[in-house]
Motif scaffolding. Structure first.
Motif, PDB file in Angstrom:
ATOM      1  N   PRO A   1     -17.944  74.244 124.685  1.00  0.00           N
ATOM      2  CA  PRO A   1     -19.227  74.629 124.081  1.00  0.00           C
ATOM      3  C   PRO A   1     -19.062  75.431 122.792  1.00  0.00           C
TER       4      PRO A   1
ATOM      5  N   LEU B   1     -24.738  71.374 120.394  1.00  0.00           N
ATOM      6  CA  LEU B   1     -25.313  71.775 121.674  1.00  0.00           C
ATOM      7  C   LEU B   1     -26.790  72.122 121.473  1.00  0.00           C
TER       8      LEU B   1
ATOM      9  N   ARG C   1     -22.373  68.080 131.391  1.00  0.00           N
ATOM     10  CA  ARG C   1     -21.285  69.050 131.389  1.00  0.00           C
ATOM     11  C   ARG C   1     -20.256  68.598 132.406  1.00  0.00           C
TER      12      ARG C   1
ATOM     13  N   ASN D   1     -30.229  73.748 121.270  1.00  0.00           N
ATOM     14  CA  ASN D   1     -30.701  75.131 121.374  1.00  0.00           C
ATOM     15  C   ASN D   1     -32.071  75.105 122.049  1.00  0.00           C
TER      16      ASN D   1
ATOM     17  N   LYS E   1     -29.814  74.158 127.415  1.00  0.00           N
ATOM     18  CA  LYS E   1     -28.537  74.824 127.121  1.00  0.00           C
ATOM     19  C   LYS E   1     -28.138  75.779 128.247  1.00  0.00           C
TER      20      LYS E   1
ATOM     21  N   TRP F   1     -27.553  64.814 127.839  1.00  0.00           N
ATOM     22  CA  TRP F   1     -26.513  65.839 127.783  1.00  0.00           C
ATOM     23  C   TRP F   1     -25.941  66.070 129.159  1.00  0.00           C
TER      24      TRP F   1
END
Length: 194
Positions: free
Chosen positions: A19, A25, A163, A27, A31, A161
């Motif tokens: 990150p 990324l 992770r 905002n 996030k 998105w």
């Protein structure tokens, strides 16, 4: 829902970033979810009455190029588990877990027989599992994961998105990737605007 085991696996080769090393990324309220240190399973459960895990598939497969960074596992099949995490019957997250074979038959964890139980509960309640770093990635609207979202009747208007997080068990590690589907993003934004 048109999701079948015939489509497994949905995962695709993707470039993940620390990150701190990406300026892309979002905002936005998303996030906070991408960078949350605790259990995503527990965080999701706080936003619904019914939390369910739907297994899309799990099998020994070769990892995608660069997907499993430990060099001694790159040429060996690993256990790949792909699931949908749903809140009140709406899929919010696609999760892909990579487990090296040396961890598969550990009697303390029994990763290959989770069934519809959430992996997150095990990862954050076992004393010998240490959560590691988080990386992030974006998935274009033409990606396989965008196609999965479309098959779930979720419109993909923007990049998705996700992770991934490393979990260390002794000298081994497993990797969990979690990609937020459009329904999740919409609900997260709505909750934040209240």
């Amino acid at each position: 829902m048109n999701v079948t085991s015939i489509s497994f696996p949905y995962g695709e080769s993707i470039q993940w970033f620390s990150p701190e090393h990406t300026d892309k990324l979002p905002n936005t309220p998303l996030k906070d979810w991408l960078l949350a240190n605790g259990s995503l399973t527990e965080k999701l459960k706080k936003h619904c009455d019914t939390f369910t895990v739907t297994v899309l598939g799990e099998h020994l497969l070769n990892p995608l190029p660069g997907e499993f960074p430990t060099t001694d596992n790159n040429n060996h099949p690993i256990w790949v588990r792909e699931v949908l995490l749903s809140l009140d019957n709406i899929p919010w997250v696609f999760a892909r877990t990579l487990i090296p074979q040396d961890l598969l038959h550990n009697p303390q964890h029994n990763f290959s027989h989770l069934g519809n139980r959430p992996l997150g509960e095990l990862l954050f309640t076992s004393d010998n599992i240490v959560p590691g770093r988080i990386e992030v990635a974006e998935f274009e609207t033409c990606s396989r994961l965008a196609q999965l979202a479309t098959s779930l009747s979720q419109t993909v208007n923007d990049t998705l998105w996700g992770r991934r997080r490393y979990f260390h068990i002794g000298n081994s590690q497993l990797i969990v990737s979690e990609i937020f589907l459009p329904a999740a993003v919409q609900q997260i934004y709505q909750a934040h605007s209240k």
